[in-house]
Design a protein around this motif. Sequence first.
Motif, mmCIF file in Angstrom:
data_model
loop_
_atom_site.group_PDB
_atom_site.id
_atom_site.type_symbol
_atom_site.label_atom_id
_atom_site.label_comp_id
_atom_site.label_asym_id
_atom_site.label_seq_id
_atom_site.Cartn_x
_atom_site.Cartn_y
_atom_site.Cartn_z
ATOM 1 N N LEU A 291 8.236 1.446 11.033
ATOM 2 C CA LEU A 291 7.610 -0.043 11.127
ATOM 3 C C LEU A 291 6.006 0.363 11.607
ATOM 4 C CD1 LEU A 291 10.229 -2.252 11.911
ATOM 5 C CD2 LEU A 291 9.410 -2.085 9.895
ATOM 6 N N ASP A 292 5.775 0.922 12.452
ATOM 7 C CA ASP A 292 4.485 1.038 13.226
ATOM 8 C C ASP A 292 3.571 1.709 12.233
ATOM 9 O OD1 ASP A 292 5.608 0.016 15.585
ATOM 10 O OD2 ASP A 292 5.861 1.896 16.190
ATOM 11 N N ASP A 293 3.960 2.571 11.335
ATOM 12 C CA ASP A 293 3.119 3.258 10.197
ATOM 13 C C ASP A 293 3.027 2.760 8.974
ATOM 14 O OD1 ASP A 293 2.524 5.118 12.341
ATOM 15 O OD2 ASP A 293 4.510 6.156 11.967
ATOM 16 N N LEU A 294 3.746 1.716 8.782
ATOM 17 C CA LEU A 294 3.839 1.115 7.563
ATOM 18 C C LEU A 294 2.719 0.533 6.890
ATOM 19 C CD1 LEU A 294 5.823 0.368 5.139
ATOM 20 C CD2 LEU A 294 6.366 -1.984 6.565
ATOM 21 N N GLU A 295 1.783 -0.068 7.735
ATOM 22 C CA GLU A 295 0.452 -0.575 7.168
ATOM 23 C C GLU A 295 -0.508 0.621 6.656
ATOM 24 O OE1 GLU A 295 -1.949 -2.845 5.167
ATOM 25 O OE2 GLU A 295 0.093 -3.480 5.948
ATOM 26 N N GLN A 296 -0.596 1.395 7.404
ATOM 27 C CA GLN A 296 -1.519 2.604 7.286
ATOM 28 C C GLN A 296 -0.923 3.420 5.839
ATOM 29 O OE1 GLN A 296 -2.159 5.579 10.514
ATOM 30 N NE2 GLN A 296 0.094 6.130 10.401
ATOM 31 N N VAL A 297 0.343 3.793 5.981
ATOM 32 C CA VAL A 297 0.816 4.495 4.832
ATOM 33 C C VAL A 297 0.508 3.650 3.311
ATOM 34 C CG1 VAL A 297 3.206 5.341 3.383
ATOM 35 C CG2 VAL A 297 2.467 5.804 6.059
ATOM 36 N N ARG A 298 0.912 2.321 3.394
ATOM 37 C CA ARG A 298 0.709 1.182 2.252
ATOM 38 C C ARG A 298 -0.923 1.524 1.989
ATOM 39 N NH1 ARG A 298 4.537 -3.783 3.710
ATOM 40 N NH2 ARG A 298 6.274 -2.807 2.806
ATOM 41 N N SER A 299 -1.571 1.700 3.031
ATOM 42 C CA SER A 299 -3.169 1.690 2.655
ATOM 43 C C SER A 299 -3.413 2.803 1.953
ATOM 44 C CB SER A 299 -3.854 1.509 3.964
ATOM 45 O OG SER A 299 -5.506 1.611 3.584
ATOM 46 N N VAL B 202 -1.370 4.452 0.178
ATOM 47 C CA VAL B 202 -1.093 4.649 -1.486
ATOM 48 C C VAL B 202 -1.758 3.699 -2.135
ATOM 49 C CG1 VAL B 202 0.979 3.577 -2.850
ATOM 50 C CG2 VAL B 202 1.557 4.815 -0.642
ATOM 51 N N ARG B 203 -2.542 2.731 -1.463
ATOM 52 C CA ARG B 203 -3.340 1.686 -2.602
ATOM 53 C C ARG B 203 -4.733 2.525 -2.701
ATOM 54 N NH1 ARG B 203 -2.030 -2.105 0.865
ATOM 55 N NH2 ARG B 203 -3.770 -1.679 2.442
ATOM 56 N N VAL B 204 -5.118 3.183 -1.960
ATOM 57 C CA VAL B 204 -6.468 3.770 -2.034
ATOM 58 C C VAL B 204 -6.389 5.065 -2.917
ATOM 59 C CG1 VAL B 204 -7.446 2.499 -0.214
ATOM 60 C CG2 VAL B 204 -6.821 4.774 0.202
ATOM 61 N N CYS B 205 -5.304 5.732 -3.045
ATOM 62 C CA CYS B 205 -5.407 7.061 -3.786
ATOM 63 C C CYS B 205 -5.965 7.005 -4.813
ATOM 64 C CB CYS B 205 -3.875 7.403 -3.627
ATOM 65 S SG CYS B 205 -3.790 8.961 -4.702
ATOM 66 N N PRO B 206 -6.846 7.485 -5.461
ATOM 67 C CA PRO B 206 -7.706 7.470 -6.653
ATOM 68 C C PRO B 206 -6.822 7.973 -7.811
ATOM 69 C CG PRO B 206 -8.653 9.150 -5.302
ATOM 70 C CD PRO B 206 -7.683 8.485 -4.428
ATOM 71 N N LYS B 207 -5.857 8.998 -7.613
ATOM 72 C CA LYS B 207 -5.253 9.507 -8.631
ATOM 73 C C LYS B 207 -3.658 8.895 -8.671
ATOM 74 C CE LYS B 207 -8.037 12.708 -10.013
ATOM 75 N NZ LYS B 207 -8.365 12.575 -11.406
ATOM 76 N N HIS B 208 -3.424 7.749 -7.936
ATOM 77 C CA HIS B 208 -2.104 7.320 -8.005
ATOM 78 C C HIS B 208 -1.189 8.102 -7.738
ATOM 79 C CE1 HIS B 208 -4.512 3.300 -8.862
ATOM 80 N NE2 HIS B 208 -4.895 4.062 -10.020
ATOM 81 N N ALA B 209 -1.255 9.228 -6.849
ATOM 82 C CA ALA B 209 -0.317 10.110 -6.552
ATOM 83 C C ALA B 209 0.645 9.845 -5.624
ATOM 84 C CB ALA B 209 -0.970 11.611 -6.266
ATOM 85 N N LEU B 210 0.621 8.742 -4.711
ATOM 86 C CA LEU B 210 1.381 8.418 -3.660
ATOM 87 C C LEU B 210 2.253 7.261 -4.059
ATOM 88 C CD1 LEU B 210 -1.071 8.617 -0.848
ATOM 89 C CD2 LEU B 210 0.510 10.336 -1.613
ATOM 90 N N SER B 211 3.523 7.299 -3.500
ATOM 91 C CA SER B 211 4.492 6.082 -3.705
ATOM 92 C C SER B 211 5.328 6.051 -2.670
ATOM 93 C CB SER B 211 5.339 6.032 -5.130
ATOM 94 O OG SER B 211 5.796 7.311 -5.076
ATOM 95 N N VAL C 168 -8.225 11.289 0.626
ATOM 96 C CA VAL C 168 -8.353 9.782 1.109
ATOM 97 C C VAL C 168 -7.140 9.593 2.066
ATOM 98 C CG1 VAL C 168 -8.418 7.517 0.425
ATOM 99 C CG2 VAL C 168 -9.866 9.339 -0.750
ATOM 100 N N CYS C 169 -6.025 9.838 1.462
ATOM 101 C CA CYS C 169 -4.863 9.488 2.283
ATOM 102 C C CYS C 169 -4.740 10.143 3.661
ATOM 103 C CB CYS C 169 -3.512 9.963 1.586
ATOM 104 S SG CYS C 169 -3.422 11.731 1.250
ATOM 105 N N ALA C 170 -5.542 11.132 4.017
ATOM 106 C CA ALA C 170 -5.519 11.994 5.202
ATOM 107 C C ALA C 170 -6.202 11.079 6.043
ATOM 108 C CB ALA C 170 -6.165 13.239 5.240
ATOM 109 N N ILE C 171 -7.351 10.339 5.667
ATOM 110 C CA ILE C 171 -8.230 9.534 6.251
ATOM 111 C C ILE C 171 -7.597 8.142 6.634
ATOM 112 C CG2 ILE C 171 -10.254 8.066 6.363
ATOM 113 C CD1 ILE C 171 -11.441 10.119 4.439
ATOM 114 N N GLU C 172 -6.531 7.604 5.565
ATOM 115 C CA GLU C 172 -5.807 6.381 5.857
ATOM 116 C C GLU C 172 -4.496 6.622 6.646
ATOM 117 O OE1 GLU C 172 -6.684 3.366 4.763
ATOM 118 O OE2 GLU C 172 -8.547 4.247 4.267
ATOM 119 N N ALA C 173 -3.980 7.754 6.510
ATOM 120 C CA ALA C 173 -2.879 8.073 7.474
ATOM 121 C C ALA C 173 -2.612 9.318 7.797
ATOM 122 C CB ALA C 173 -1.616 7.583 6.179
#
Length: 68
Positions: free
Chosen positions: A41-49, A51-60, A15-20
């Motif tokens: 700064l240009d990538d901030l929103e996609q990385v935050r997305s 992190v938000r959608v990771c089903p295992k909460h493995a990203l921070s 999922v993270c590979a799709i978002e970022a």
Amino acid sequence: MKVTVDWALCDANGVCAIEAPGFFELSDDDELLQLKEEVGLDDLEQVRSAVRVCPKHALSTTAAGSSS
């Protein structure tokens, strides 16, 4: 800002590979690869997305220069 993966939690669902896609990708063997850690700064929103959608909460994310 830095993005990190808790490899003990990650199940490489991609999922993270799709978002970022500039930060994560799935290998041919379906293993997650982290392409970079530093988030501009240009990538901030996609990385935050990602992190938000990771089903295992493995990203921070952490502030740049943070020791944790």
